[in-house]
Write an enzyme that holds these catalytic residues in place. Structure first.
Site, mmCIF file in Angstrom:
data_model
loop_
_atom_site.group_PDB
_atom_site.id
_atom_site.type_symbol
_atom_site.label_atom_id
_atom_site.label_comp_id
_atom_site.label_asym_id
_atom_site.label_seq_id
_atom_site.Cartn_x
_atom_site.Cartn_y
_atom_site.Cartn_z
ATOM 1 N N TRP A 22 0.826 -1.214 0.000
ATOM 2 C CA TRP A 22 0.000 0.000 0.000
ATOM 3 C C TRP A 22 0.857 1.260 0.000
ATOM 4 O O TRP A 22 1.815 1.375 0.765
ATOM 5 C CB TRP A 22 -0.896 -0.021 1.236
ATOM 6 N N SER A 82 2.870 -7.364 1.759
ATOM 7 C CA SER A 82 1.798 -6.654 2.442
ATOM 8 C C SER A 82 0.511 -6.702 1.605
ATOM 9 O O SER A 82 0.041 -7.788 1.278
ATOM 10 C CB SER A 82 2.246 -5.220 2.751
ATOM 11 N N PHE A 143 2.489 5.919 8.158
ATOM 12 C CA PHE A 143 2.290 4.502 7.873
ATOM 13 C C PHE A 143 3.621 3.841 7.508
ATOM 14 O O PHE A 143 3.920 2.724 7.940
ATOM 15 C CB PHE A 143 1.281 4.351 6.731
ATOM 16 N N ALA A 145 6.608 4.817 8.512
ATOM 17 C CA ALA A 145 7.430 4.738 9.727
ATOM 18 C C ALA A 145 7.046 3.521 10.561
ATOM 19 O O ALA A 145 7.908 2.861 11.168
ATOM 20 C CB ALA A 145 7.278 6.022 10.543
ATOM 21 N N LEU A 146 5.757 3.188 10.589
ATOM 22 C CA LEU A 146 5.302 2.004 11.333
ATOM 23 C C LEU A 146 5.919 0.715 10.783
ATOM 24 O O LEU A 146 6.100 -0.259 11.499
ATOM 25 C CB LEU A 146 3.778 1.878 11.234
ATOM 26 N N GLN A 147 6.241 0.711 9.503
ATOM 27 C CA GLN A 147 6.690 -0.508 8.858
ATOM 28 C C GLN A 147 8.120 -0.902 9.235
ATOM 29 O O GLN A 147 8.522 -2.041 9.035
ATOM 30 C CB GLN A 147 6.578 -0.364 7.336
ATOM 31 N N ASP A 207 7.372 -7.151 13.351
ATOM 32 C CA ASP A 207 6.334 -6.498 12.555
ATOM 33 C C ASP A 207 5.152 -6.076 13.440
ATOM 34 O O ASP A 207 4.538 -6.909 14.105
ATOM 35 C CB ASP A 207 5.858 -7.465 11.466
ATOM 36 N N HIS A 235 8.302 -4.932 9.132
ATOM 37 C CA HIS A 235 7.338 -5.140 8.044
ATOM 38 C C HIS A 235 7.989 -5.191 6.656
ATOM 39 O O HIS A 235 7.346 -5.600 5.693
ATOM 40 C CB HIS A 235 6.281 -4.033 8.080
#
Length: 258
Positions: A22, A82, A143, A145-147, A207, A235
């Site tokens: 994404w 993903s 988003f 950065a979360l990965q 993750d 991730h």
């Protein structure tokens, strides 16, 4: 006529199609191209609406899979990261005769957490969807950065992912919102339980979007598949651990050579 960005490179004698996640595009694979290109013909695709395939609007998972399949080789290994893992899985379900093997990376057949199933909380996905309409670039960056959170190379990896997004025109808000709808609503657990193709699932131990517990749950539910949880990875394991990741792909391809 609308056409996907589709780049073919590599000197190998087997086709490997790589589908990104994404918000991103095919440039995300640049860390592993040199490692894999001696062994495969690599098909680097920008999914409909993303990167250089910008003339497409939001679409369903099945429509996205159908568009991608139109330009694909007749036989290939399919690797999806993903959300791209859902697209590759949908292709394996709808046209198994076109798939020599399926590899999903940091992906889940059901991304949303519910009941005893681990995943992204529905309110988190709803929050991202609302924020897209308010500050769309900052939401995508959050988003990304979360990965990479938790890895030793988190800062460097997040910069790389951000650079991949900013290198090309950002996807339209409706495309990103449509992608979040796919992540929120699709559930391929039951359908994939009946899939008898060679199937490798790769996860990152750290993750935060696809918890490693998904690996063990699917080991029980799908005993015909293989799984690997990469220690120290989050991730995007192909970004943080490109050598180890590439070796997993090569081993799987060798084991399932036709």
């Amino acid at each position: 006529m609308k056409q996907l960005y589709w780049n073919i490179c590599g000197e190998g004698d087997r086709d490997l199609v790589l589908l990104h996640g994404w918000g991103l595009n095919a440039e995300v694979w640049h860390c592993i191209i040199d490692r894999l290109s001696p062994h495969f013909r690599l098909h680097l695709v920008d999914l409909p609406g993303y990167g250089r395939s910008k003339d497409f609007g939001a679409m369903s998972l099945s429509d996205m899979a159908a568009i991608v399949l139109q330009q694909a080789p007749e036989q290939a290994l399919w690797l999806g990261w993903s959300m791209g893992g859902l697209v590759a899985s949908q292709i394996a379900l709808s046209h198994p005769e076109r798939v020599n093997g399926l590899i999903t990376v940091s992906s889940s057949p059901c991304f949303t957490a519910h009941d005893e199933w681990p995943g992204i909380r529905p309110e988190v996905l709803a929050g991202f969807e609302q924020q897209l309409s308010e500050d769309f670039q900052r939401t995508v960056e959050r988003f990304l950065a979360l990965q990479t959170l938790g890895t030793e190379s988190a800062r460097q990896d997040a910069r790389l992912l951000k650079a991949v997004v900013l290198q090309h025109q950002m996807p339209e808000v409706e495309v990103l919102t449509g992608g979040l709808e796919i992540l929120r609503n699709e559930d391929l657990r039951e359908a994939l339980a009946a899939c008898d193709l060679p199937f490798l699932r790769i996860y990152g131990y750290l993750d935060g979007l696809v918890p490693r517990k998904v690996a063990s749950l699917l080991d029980s539910a799908w005993p015909h598949t293989q799984s690997v949880v990469m220690k120290g990875a989050a991730h995007a394991p192909f970004v943080s651990h490109p050598d180890d990741f590439s070796n997993l792909i090569l081993d799987f391809a060798q084991q399932n050579r036709r």
